[in-house]
Scaffold this motif. Structure first.
Motif, PDB file in Angstrom:
ATOM      1  N   SER A   1      17.959 -38.936   7.621  1.00  0.00           N
ATOM      2  CA  SER A   1      17.599 -37.887   8.566  1.00  0.00           C
ATOM      3  C   SER A   1      18.767 -37.653   9.503  1.00  0.00           C
ATOM      4  O   SER A   1      19.375 -38.581  10.024  1.00  0.00           O
ATOM      5  N   GLY A   2      19.089 -36.397   9.682  1.00  0.00           N
ATOM      6  CA  GLY A   2      20.209 -36.054  10.537  1.00  0.00           C
ATOM      7  C   GLY A   2      21.537 -36.039   9.833  1.00  0.00           C
ATOM      8  O   GLY A   2      22.538 -35.629  10.423  1.00  0.00           O
ATOM      9  N   VAL A   3      21.605 -36.483   8.579  1.00  0.00           N
ATOM     10  CA  VAL A   3      22.853 -36.455   7.827  1.00  0.00           C
ATOM     11  C   VAL A   3      23.053 -35.065   7.250  1.00  0.00           C
ATOM     12  O   VAL A   3      22.157 -34.514   6.598  1.00  0.00           O
ATOM     13  N   GLU A   4      24.214 -34.493   7.486  1.00  0.00           N
ATOM     14  CA  GLU A   4      24.497 -33.163   6.964  1.00  0.00           C
ATOM     15  C   GLU A   4      24.923 -33.261   5.509  1.00  0.00           C
ATOM     16  O   GLU A   4      25.896 -33.931   5.174  1.00  0.00           O
ATOM     17  N   PRO A   5      24.202 -32.596   4.594  1.00  0.00           N
ATOM     18  CA  PRO A   5      24.626 -32.631   3.192  1.00  0.00           C
ATOM     19  C   PRO A   5      25.942 -31.909   2.999  1.00  0.00           C
ATOM     20  O   PRO A   5      26.190 -30.862   3.591  1.00  0.00           O
ATOM     21  N   LEU A   6      26.802 -32.494   2.162  1.00  0.00           N
ATOM     22  CA  LEU A   6      28.140 -31.957   1.905  1.00  0.00           C
ATOM     23  C   LEU A   6      28.181 -31.426   0.476  1.00  0.00           C
ATOM     24  O   LEU A   6      28.237 -32.194  -0.480  1.00  0.00           O
ATOM     25  N   PRO A   7      28.133 -30.102   0.291  1.00  0.00           N
ATOM     26  CA  PRO A   7      28.001 -29.534  -1.055  1.00  0.00           C
ATOM     27  C   PRO A   7      29.107 -29.925  -2.031  1.00  0.00           C
ATOM     28  O   PRO A   7      28.883 -29.889  -3.233  1.00  0.00           O
ATOM     29  N   ARG A   8      30.293 -30.283  -1.545  1.00  0.00           N
ATOM     30  CA  ARG A   8      31.390 -30.620  -2.475  1.00  0.00           C
ATOM     31  C   ARG A   8      31.492 -32.119  -2.786  1.00  0.00           C
ATOM     32  O   ARG A   8      32.317 -32.512  -3.615  1.00  0.00           O
ATOM     33  N   ALA A   9      30.705 -32.948  -2.156  1.00  0.00           N
ATOM     34  CA  ALA A   9      30.926 -34.390  -2.222  1.00  0.00           C
ATOM     35  C   ALA A   9      30.291 -35.004  -3.469  1.00  0.00           C
ATOM     36  O   ALA A   9      29.069 -34.997  -3.631  1.00  0.00           O
ATOM     37  N   HIS A  10      31.139 -35.558  -4.358  1.00  0.00           N
ATOM     38  CA  HIS A  10      30.681 -36.186  -5.600  1.00  0.00           C
ATOM     39  C   HIS A  10      31.069 -37.662  -5.609  1.00  0.00           C
ATOM     40  O   HIS A  10      32.253 -38.010  -5.485  1.00  0.00           O
ATOM     41  N   ALA A  11      30.077 -38.535  -5.779  1.00  0.00           N
ATOM     42  CA  ALA A  11      30.300 -39.982  -5.788  1.00  0.00           C
ATOM     43  C   ALA A  11      30.568 -40.452  -7.214  1.00  0.00           C
ATOM     44  O   ALA A  11      29.651 -40.629  -8.015  1.00  0.00           O
ATOM     45  N   HIS A  12      31.835 -40.652  -7.514  1.00  0.00           N
ATOM     46  CA  HIS A  12      32.260 -41.173  -8.814  1.00  0.00           C
ATOM     47  C   HIS A  12      31.899 -42.657  -8.891  1.00  0.00           C
ATOM     48  O   HIS A  12      32.024 -43.385  -7.910  1.00  0.00           O
ATOM     49  N   ASN A  13      31.418 -43.101 -10.056  1.00  0.00           N
ATOM     50  CA  ASN A  13      31.003 -44.507 -10.208  1.00  0.00           C
ATOM     51  C   ASN A  13      30.107 -44.944  -9.050  1.00  0.00           C
ATOM     52  O   ASN A  13      30.271 -46.023  -8.474  1.00  0.00           O
TER      53      ASN A  13
ATOM     54  N   PRO B   1      26.292 -25.690 -16.867  1.00  0.00           N
ATOM     55  CA  PRO B   1      26.468 -25.227 -15.494  1.00  0.00           C
ATOM     56  C   PRO B   1      27.690 -25.827 -14.813  1.00  0.00           C
ATOM     57  O   PRO B   1      28.064 -25.404 -13.711  1.00  0.00           O
ATOM     58  N   LEU B   2      28.306 -26.827 -15.464  1.00  0.00           N
ATOM     59  CA  LEU B   2      29.411 -27.566 -14.868  1.00  0.00           C
ATOM     60  C   LEU B   2      30.567 -27.653 -15.850  1.00  0.00           C
ATOM     61  O   LEU B   2      30.380 -27.964 -17.024  1.00  0.00           O
ATOM     62  N   ILE B   3      31.774 -27.369 -15.356  1.00  0.00           N
ATOM     63  CA  ILE B   3      33.012 -27.545 -16.124  1.00  0.00           C
ATOM     64  C   ILE B   3      33.790 -28.683 -15.471  1.00  0.00           C
ATOM     65  O   ILE B   3      34.194 -28.584 -14.302  1.00  0.00           O
ATOM     66  N   SER B   4      33.990 -29.769 -16.190  1.00  0.00           N
ATOM     67  CA  SER B   4      34.721 -30.931 -15.681  1.00  0.00           C
ATOM     68  C   SER B   4      35.917 -31.211 -16.578  1.00  0.00           C
ATOM     69  O   SER B   4      35.856 -30.986 -17.788  1.00  0.00           O
ATOM     70  N   ASP B   5      36.999 -31.728 -15.989  1.00  0.00           N
ATOM     71  CA  ASP B   5      38.135 -32.130 -16.816  1.00  0.00           C
ATOM     72  C   ASP B   5      39.022 -33.095 -16.058  1.00  0.00           C
ATOM     73  O   ASP B   5      38.888 -33.273 -14.833  1.00  0.00           O
TER      74      ASP B   5
ATOM     75  N   GLU C   1      43.975 -28.592  -1.271  1.00  0.00           N
ATOM     76  CA  GLU C   1      44.160 -27.546  -2.284  1.00  0.00           C
ATOM     77  C   GLU C   1      42.871 -27.298  -3.065  1.00  0.00           C
ATOM     78  O   GLU C   1      42.554 -26.156  -3.405  1.00  0.00           O
ATOM     79  N   LEU C   2      42.120 -28.354  -3.358  1.00  0.00           N
ATOM     80  CA  LEU C   2      40.857 -28.188  -4.075  1.00  0.00           C
ATOM     81  C   LEU C   2      39.863 -27.379  -3.238  1.00  0.00           C
ATOM     82  O   LEU C   2      39.183 -26.485  -3.763  1.00  0.00           O
ATOM     83  N   VAL C   3      39.792 -27.677  -1.951  1.00  0.00           N
ATOM     84  CA  VAL C   3      38.891 -26.925  -1.076  1.00  0.00           C
ATOM     85  C   VAL C   3      39.354 -25.475  -0.957  1.00  0.00           C
ATOM     86  O   VAL C   3      38.545 -24.543  -1.038  1.00  0.00           O
ATOM     87  N   ALA C   4      40.661 -25.264  -0.803  1.00  0.00           N
ATOM     88  CA  ALA C   4      41.189 -23.906  -0.671  1.00  0.00           C
ATOM     89  C   ALA C   4      40.922 -23.083  -1.926  1.00  0.00           C
ATOM     90  O   ALA C   4      40.721 -21.860  -1.848  1.00  0.00           O
ATOM     91  N   ALA C   5      40.905 -23.733  -3.090  1.00  0.00           N
ATOM     92  CA  ALA C   5      40.641 -23.041  -4.351  1.00  0.00           C
ATOM     93  C   ALA C   5      39.147 -22.896  -4.623  1.00  0.00           C
ATOM     94  O   ALA C   5      38.762 -22.278  -5.615  1.00  0.00           O
ATOM     95  N   ASP C   6      38.315 -23.470  -3.756  1.00  0.00           N
ATOM     96  CA  ASP C   6      36.857 -23.434  -3.885  1.00  0.00           C
ATOM     97  C   ASP C   6      36.341 -24.227  -5.079  1.00  0.00           C
ATOM     98  O   ASP C   6      35.351 -23.857  -5.721  1.00  0.00           O
ATOM     99  N   VAL C   7      37.023 -25.344  -5.395  1.00  0.00           N
ATOM    100  CA  VAL C   7      36.502 -26.284  -6.395  1.00  0.00           C
ATOM    101  C   VAL C   7      35.190 -26.854  -5.860  1.00  0.00           C
ATOM    102  O   VAL C   7      35.083 -27.212  -4.687  1.00  0.00           O
ATOM    103  N   ASP C   8      34.191 -26.949  -6.702  1.00  0.00           N
ATOM    104  CA  ASP C   8      32.835 -27.238  -6.244  1.00  0.00           C
ATOM    105  C   ASP C   8      32.572 -28.699  -5.935  1.00  0.00           C
ATOM    106  O   ASP C   8      31.751 -29.007  -5.060  1.00  0.00           O
TER     107      ASP C   8
ATOM    108  N   PHE D   1      37.008 -31.960 -11.150  1.00  0.00           N
ATOM    109  CA  PHE D   1      38.094 -32.684 -11.814  1.00  0.00           C
ATOM    110  C   PHE D   1      37.958 -34.166 -11.518  1.00  0.00           C
ATOM    111  O   PHE D   1      37.662 -34.565 -10.392  1.00  0.00           O
ATOM    112  N   TRP D   2      38.161 -34.997 -12.557  1.00  0.00           N
ATOM    113  CA  TRP D   2      38.273 -36.428 -12.310  1.00  0.00           C
ATOM    114  C   TRP D   2      39.740 -36.835 -12.458  1.00  0.00           C
ATOM    115  O   TRP D   2      40.590 -36.031 -12.808  1.00  0.00           O
TER     116      TRP D   2
END
Length: 279
Positions: A25-37, A189-193, A248-255, A231-232
């Motif tokens: 509660s109170g944590v702002e969700p971060l749409p770009r944040a991906h937890a690898h492993n 729905p997702l392109i990863s590389d 650069e990833l944020v500026a390019a709007d990488v999801d 991208f991984w």
């Protein structure tokens, strides 16, 4: 005997996590944040949610009928399953949140399931298990996608033909750059590389303009077709190079930005990604 006892302890711990999920509660969700492993953190899923992550990754092996979560086959432990670590706590959280993962937010969660062995058999078991969680999941049925609080995307040894042939699916396919421009967001729905297979720049000095243009074209093409980009193998050691690449990833709007450093990416996105606020 030791292995069996360890399995019982892990299973008991997983049940405790389900019984007392973090509210965030109170944590702002971060749409770009991906937890690898993600499963390698002290509290799989829950640590990521406490840091506002909206995408988490779990490696899965099918062993004796169980979907066991681990990085390597020698690390699998009975009871440490996809259900106990991810699906059950998410189901409880979505119920408590009246259909949402994060309180007072419509931000959806992506669960990236990386199949590590026996692609067809493992996916078949995943599909069977997911049917029991259908109320919270994004689903595909006869050409239509119905959004849910949690979207499962299958990566790794993924059986594309099997998934594409299903009239009803509870999961989606993780594409590669070779799938870019072919549409089909209802399946992919997702392109990863792998970043290093496509770019030479690792954050040192200026990003070559040709590579910057390539990155932005990739994102523009995916977004045109309703797909997201990840991208991984990007640098993940704290320092100027990692931050430069993240910028650069944020500026390019990488999801999705890939990291094992939950606190580090949370701090970065709160400071540098204020324009993409969660709904």
């Amino acid at each position: 005997m030791i292995r069996r006892a360890l399995g019982m302890l892990v299973a008991a711990g997983a049940m405790l996590l389900v019984a007392t999920p973090a509210t965030a509660s109170g944590v702002e969700p971060l749409p770009r944040a991906h937890a690898h492993n993600d499963y390698e953190h002290d509290r799989p899923l829950l640590d990521a949610l406490d840091h506002g992550f909206t995408s988490v990754e779990a490696d899965v092996y099918l062993v004796d009928g169980e979907l066991l979560v681990a990085h390597d086959p020698e690390d699998v432990v009975p009871g440490r399953t996809l259900q106990s670590l991810y699906l059950d706590p998410l189901a409880q959280r979505v119920r408590a949140g009246h259909g949402h993962v994060y309180p007072r937010s419509r931000q959806r969660l992506q669960l990236l399931v990386d199949i590590k062995n026996n692609g067809v058999a493992t996916y078949t078991e995943i599909d069977r298990v997911l049917r029991g969680y259908g109320k919270m999941l994004t689903t595909y049925h006869k050409g239509k996608v119905k959004p849910g609080a949690v979207t499962v995307v299958i990566s790794g040894d993924r059986p594309r033909d099997l998934m594409a042939a299903q009239q009803k699916r509870y999961a989606f396919y993780d594409g590669r750059l070779s799938d870019l421009g072919q549409g089909g967001a209802s399946l992919i729905p997702l392109i990863s590389d792998n970043w290093t297979n496509n770019f030479t720049w690792l954050g040192e000095g200026e990003m070559p303009e040709a590579e910057r243009a390539k990155l932005r074209e990739i994102v523009a093409t995916a977004h045109r077709d309703g797909q997201r980009v990840r991208f991984w193998a990007t640098p993940d050691t704290a320092g100027p190079a990692r931050e430069a690449l993240w910028r650069e990833l944020v500026a390019a709007d990488v999801d999705h930005l890939n990291t094992d450093d939950l606190a580090g990416l949370q701090r970065f996105l709160r400071e540098h990604d204020t324009e993409r606020a969660a709904a």
